[in-house]
Design an enzyme around this catalytic site. Structure first.
Site, PDB file in Angstrom:
ATOM      1  N   TYR A 154       0.867  -1.192   0.000  1.00 17.43           N
ATOM      2  CA  TYR A 154       0.000   0.000   0.000  1.00 17.43           C
ATOM      3  C   TYR A 154       0.906   1.245   0.000  1.00 17.43           C
ATOM      4  CZ  TYR A 154      -4.383   2.443   1.244  1.00 17.43           C
ATOM      5  OH  TYR A 154      -5.496   3.246   1.258  1.00 17.43           O
ATOM      6  N   LYS A 209      -0.974  -0.962  -4.441  1.00 16.69           N
ATOM      7  CA  LYS A 209      -2.066   0.013  -4.541  1.00 16.69           C
ATOM      8  C   LYS A 209      -1.457   1.359  -4.211  1.00 16.69           C
ATOM      9  CE  LYS A 209      -5.942   1.358  -1.503  1.00 16.69           C
ATOM     10  NZ  LYS A 209      -7.094   0.852  -0.741  1.00 16.69           N
ATOM     11  N   LYS A 211      -2.315   5.102  -3.044  1.00 12.46           N
ATOM     12  CA  LYS A 211      -3.361   6.005  -2.543  1.00 12.46           C
ATOM     13  C   LYS A 211      -3.285   7.300  -3.335  1.00 12.46           C
ATOM     14  CE  LYS A 211      -5.952   5.767   0.089  1.00 12.46           C
ATOM     15  NZ  LYS A 211      -7.393   5.506  -0.040  1.00 12.46           N
ATOM     16  N   ASP A 239      -6.294   4.466  -5.929  1.00 13.65           N
ATOM     17  CA  ASP A 239      -7.493   4.781  -5.134  1.00 13.65           C
ATOM     18  C   ASP A 239      -7.559   6.273  -4.819  1.00 13.65           C
ATOM     19  OD1 ASP A 239      -9.579   4.953  -3.365  1.00 13.65           O
ATOM     20  OD2 ASP A 239      -8.569   3.899  -1.727  1.00 13.65           O
ATOM     21  N   PRO A 240      -8.237   7.055  -5.687  1.00 14.26           N
ATOM     22  CA  PRO A 240      -8.344   8.492  -5.380  1.00 14.26           C
ATOM     23  C   PRO A 240      -9.490   8.819  -4.427  1.00 14.26           C
ATOM     24  CG  PRO A 240      -9.233   8.040  -7.564  1.00 14.26           C
ATOM     25  CD  PRO A 240      -8.833   6.706  -6.984  1.00 14.26           C
ATOM     26  N   ASN A 241     -10.100   7.822  -3.828  1.00  9.91           N
ATOM     27  CA  ASN A 241     -11.176   8.045  -2.852  1.00  9.91           C
ATOM     28  C   ASN A 241     -12.301   8.930  -3.386  1.00  9.91           C
ATOM     29  OD1 ASN A 241      -8.794   7.603  -0.356  1.00  9.91           O
ATOM     30  ND2 ASN A 241     -10.742   6.539  -0.284  1.00  9.91           N
ATOM     31  N   GLU A 264      -9.995   1.873  -7.682  1.00  7.38           N
ATOM     32  CA  GLU A 264     -10.809   1.866  -6.465  1.00  7.38           C
ATOM     33  C   GLU A 264     -11.461   3.234  -6.298  1.00  7.38           C
ATOM     34  OE1 GLU A 264      -8.721   0.062  -3.216  1.00  7.38           O
ATOM     35  OE2 GLU A 264      -9.736   1.322  -1.747  1.00  7.38           O
ATOM     36  N   GLU A 270     -22.353  12.945  -7.609  1.00  9.60           N
ATOM     37  CA  GLU A 270     -22.170  14.077  -8.540  1.00  9.60           C
ATOM     38  C   GLU A 270     -23.513  14.418  -9.189  1.00  9.60           C
ATOM     39  OE1 GLU A 270     -18.814  13.206 -11.169  1.00  9.60           O
ATOM     40  OE2 GLU A 270     -19.936  14.003 -12.842  1.00  9.60           O
ATOM     41  N   ASN A 293     -14.364   0.723  -1.040  1.00 12.42           N
ATOM     42  CA  ASN A 293     -14.625   0.640   0.396  1.00 12.42           C
ATOM     43  C   ASN A 293     -15.487   1.841   0.800  1.00 12.42           C
ATOM     44  OD1 ASN A 293     -11.895   2.149   0.053  1.00 12.42           O
ATOM     45  ND2 ASN A 293     -12.669   2.861   2.036  1.00 12.42           N
ATOM     46  N   ASP A 317     -13.968  -4.572   4.826  1.00  4.79           N
ATOM     47  CA  ASP A 317     -13.138  -4.462   6.028  1.00  4.79           C
ATOM     48  C   ASP A 317     -13.879  -5.086   7.220  1.00  4.79           C
ATOM     49  OD1 ASP A 317     -11.847  -3.492   8.329  1.00  4.79           O
ATOM     50  OD2 ASP A 317     -11.303  -1.594   7.365  1.00  4.79           O
ATOM     51  N   HIS A 343     -10.292  -3.510   2.914  1.00  7.66           N
ATOM     52  CA  HIS A 343      -9.692  -2.188   3.047  1.00  7.66           C
ATOM     53  C   HIS A 343      -9.034  -2.084   4.416  1.00  7.66           C
ATOM     54  CE1 HIS A 343     -11.095   1.260   5.507  1.00  7.66           C
ATOM     55  NE2 HIS A 343     -10.586   2.029   4.589  1.00  7.66           N
ATOM     56  N   SER A 344      -8.176  -1.090   4.616  1.00 12.68           N
ATOM     57  CA  SER A 344      -7.616  -0.918   5.972  1.00 12.68           C
ATOM     58  C   SER A 344      -7.419   0.554   6.311  1.00 12.68           C
ATOM     59  CB  SER A 344      -6.272  -1.656   6.087  1.00 12.68           C
ATOM     60  OG  SER A 344      -5.215  -0.883   5.582  1.00 12.68           O
ATOM     61  N   ASN A 345      -7.181   0.788   7.576  1.00 11.13           N
ATOM     62  CA  ASN A 345      -6.683   2.078   8.076  1.00 11.13           C
ATOM     63  C   ASN A 345      -5.437   1.765   8.908  1.00 11.13           C
ATOM     64  OD1 ASN A 345     -10.005   2.948   8.287  1.00 11.13           O
ATOM     65  ND2 ASN A 345      -8.595   4.372   7.336  1.00 11.13           N
ATOM     66  N   HIS A 372      -2.154  -1.146   6.153  1.00 13.39           N
ATOM     67  CA  HIS A 372      -1.276  -0.004   6.424  1.00 13.39           C
ATOM     68  C   HIS A 372      -0.091  -0.448   7.284  1.00 13.39           C
ATOM     69  CE1 HIS A 372      -4.714   2.369   5.123  1.00 13.39           C
ATOM     70  NE2 HIS A 372      -4.192   3.527   5.485  1.00 13.39           N
ATOM     71  N   ARG A 425      -9.092  11.322  14.788  1.00 10.87           N
ATOM     72  CA  ARG A 425      -8.326  11.583  13.566  1.00 10.87           C
ATOM     73  C   ARG A 425      -8.782  12.894  12.919  1.00 10.87           C
ATOM     74  NH1 ARG A 425      -7.750   7.504   8.328  1.00 10.87           N
ATOM     75  NH2 ARG A 425      -6.921   9.079   6.934  1.00 10.87           N
TER      76      ARG A 425
HETATM   77  O1  GKR Z   1      -5.651   5.871   5.817  1.00  9.66           O
HETATM   78  O2  GKR Z   1      -5.485   7.691   4.750  1.00  9.66           O
HETATM   79  C1  GKR Z   1      -5.901   6.593   4.858  1.00  9.66           C
HETATM   80  C2  GKR Z   1      -6.828   6.050   3.818  1.00  9.66           C
HETATM   81  O3  GKR Z   1      -7.059   6.906   2.774  1.00  9.66           O
HETATM   82  C3  GKR Z   1      -8.115   5.703   4.450  1.00  9.66           C
HETATM   83  O4  GKR Z   1      -8.642   6.795   5.111  1.00  9.66           O
HETATM   84  C4  GKR Z   1      -9.089   5.132   3.499  1.00  9.66           C
HETATM   85  O5  GKR Z   1     -10.227   4.815   4.206  1.00  9.66           O
HETATM   86  O6  GKR Z   1      -7.401   3.452   3.046  1.00  9.66           O
HETATM   87  C5  GKR Z   1      -8.657   3.872   2.859  1.00  9.66           C
HETATM   88  C6  GKR Z   1      -9.145   3.609   1.463  1.00  9.66           C
HETATM   89  O7  GKR Z   1      -8.763   2.630   0.910  1.00  9.66           O
HETATM   90  O8  GKR Z   1      -9.982   4.346   0.959  1.00  9.66           O
HETATM   91 MG    MG Z   2     -10.286   2.972  -0.731  1.00  6.96          MG
END
Ligand code: GKR
Ligand code: MG
Length: 449
Positions: A154, A209, A211, A239-241, A264, A270, A293, A317, A343-345, A372, A425
């Site tokens: 990651y 992956k 981020k 993964d641009p969230n 992802e 939108e 996720n 998750d 997924h993880s944090n 992570h 956080r």
């Molecule tokens: O830990 O910063 C992070 C990640 O962006 C997290 O907040 C996301 O929930 O890892 C995550 C994701 O896959 O979207």
């Molecule tokens: Mg994600």
């Protein structure tokens, strides 16, 4: 003399802990120098200990504390009954609008996290010890499905901490290149490739992956191109969230199936459409497999996502779904020809073990699991922590979770927690050192202002 079938739980501790993190960049901003978690430690009348870990934050600590009356005094074999009792009688935090994570609003995490998963994990740890089986053997219809669980590397863009007057770790001794690069400011495709190589050398990852949601989409796709050139046989995911608009996402990704194995959460809600509708349109337009996720974090959301064919890979998750819930999802996905992943944090080694156990019980061809942990490696709370080698974790040949809590380490992490000025956080604080008055915007990569 016991007059019942399985040992009774005699004690439940909830211990908030903190650990160190790197200045990792995401759409939400920049990770703080510390992250927080909650640890649940159960003891049964035989003296066995069961452990679980879940997200940090005061609300989650309070929820966990409220579960104690539903747990202490119960038989460990009644772990399902305890979870039901917790759901009926435990505290839940107020203010949930149901928006979930579709805009990656971190304030909503506490509504998506199922705190009882930490209790479930600890009870399964005890129960596994009682019946002498690993947790994976106790989950789902079929128990253990694999003994080696694939994890992915990651990768993150990282802020230059020299520009920040904040207590990030700045080690000067490195065991290997991973130890060096995981604290190094990184904003270029070359830097991301160096990071991937260092992670590969340390952990043997075959898949990666990145981020995203940090730089302009074009720049992030250049990093994907560079990663593909460095690791031509790897599965690579970005993964641009949900940061990209649909049109932009299509432009960036169409025809890129040769370098991007899947993407992802490319888009979010939108123009009055939910992210499930927008992601379905993205998939139609690009043909790229899509993971999430964000748009399927509970069964109702999943129903709509599946009906719209908006997603191929659900990153269920166990902390959002519970361990049993995540495995239930794994069976549904496998039967429907879809793919399960997680997924993880930021997390400690208890979560790493829990994810390995759950993934070992997931049927079918799973996606390599997010973790992570590589950013936290070296901050163990357990003895005999599981190791990622050759990109996999081997299911330990031990009952329960397979790791042993080290209370000295837990109490040190608890002291660190109590020294922190904040416990929830908030990635905007560090971000404001990089860009003055920075504010979260679900539609703008964090470095683009
Ligand atoms: O830990 O910063 C992070 C990640 O962006 C997290 O907040 C996301 O929930 O890892 C995550 C994701 O896959 O979207
Ligand atoms: Mg994600």
């Amino acid at each position: 003399m016991r007059n019942h079938g399985s040992p009774i739980i005699t004690d439940m501790k909830v211990i908030p802990v903190a650990g160190y993190d790197s200045a990792l960049l995401t759409l939400s901003g920049c990770h703080a120098p510390y992250f927080t978690r909650n640890i649940v430690i159960l003891e049964d009348e035989t003296g066995n200990t069961g452990i679980g870990e879940i997200h940090g934050g005061k609300d989650i600590t309070r929820m966990l504390e409220s579960y104690r009356p539903f747990v202490v005094g119960q038989e460990i074999a009644n772990y399902r009954g305890c979870i039901t009792a917790i759901r009926r009688g435990g505290l839940s935090v107020e203010g949930d609008t149901g928006e979930g994570l579709q805009g990656l609003n971190l304030a909503n995490l506490k509504f998506v996290v199922q705190a009882e998963a930490a209790v479930e994990c600890a009870m399964l740890d005890l129960f596994g010890k009682f019946v002498n089986h690993p947790i994976a053997a106790l989950l789902g219809e079929g128990g253990v499905q694999r003994t080696e669980v694939p994890f992915l590397g990651y990768l993150f863009y990282i802020a230059d901490t020299e520009k920040m007057d904040l207590p990030y770790l700045r080690e000067t001794q490195w065991k290997d290149d991973w130890d060096r690069v995981r604290r190094l400011g990184t904003l270029t495709p070359e830097g991301i490739t160096v990071q991937a190589k260092a992670a590969h050398d340390r952990y043997g990852f075959q898949n990666f992956k990145l981020k995203g949601g940090v730089l302009r989409g074009e720049e992030e796709m250049e990093a994907i191109q560079a990663l593909h050139e460095a690791f031509p046989h790897s599965r690579i995911n970005l993964d641009p969230n949900g940061a990209w608009a649909l049109e932009e996402a299509i432009k960036l990704c169409k025809g890129k199936g040769d370098i991007l194995t899947y993407i992802e959460d490319p888009c979010g809600p939108e123009a009055g459409f939910s992210s499930r509708e927008i992601m379905a349109e993205f998939k139609d337009a690009t043909g790229l497999p899509v993971a999430t996720n964000m748009i399927a974090t509970n069964w109702r959301q999943f129903h709509h996502a599946a009906a719209l064919r908006a997603v191929d890979i659900v990153l269920a998750d166990p902390h959002f779904w519970t361990l049993n819930g995540s495995i239930r999802m794994a069976y549904v996905l496998n039967d429907w020809g879809l793919t399960w992943g997680s997924h993880s944090n930021n997390h400690f080694d208890i979560t790493l073990a829990a994810f390995a156990q759950v993934a070992a019980a997931a049927p079918g061809n799973i996606a390599p699991i997010d973790t992570h942990y590589i950013w936290q490696d070296g901050q163990e709370l357990c003895d005999h922590s599981l190791q990622i080698r050759d990109g996999v974790i081997k299911l330990p040949d031990k009952p329960g979770l397979g790791v042993d809590i080290n209370m000295d380490k837990v109490m040190k992490a608890n002291e660190l927690y109590h020294r922190l000025p904040y416990h929830d956080r908030d990635d905007s604080i560090s971000m404001q050192y990089l860009i003055k008055d920075w504010k979260y915007d679900a539609k703008k990569p964090c470095m683009v202002r």
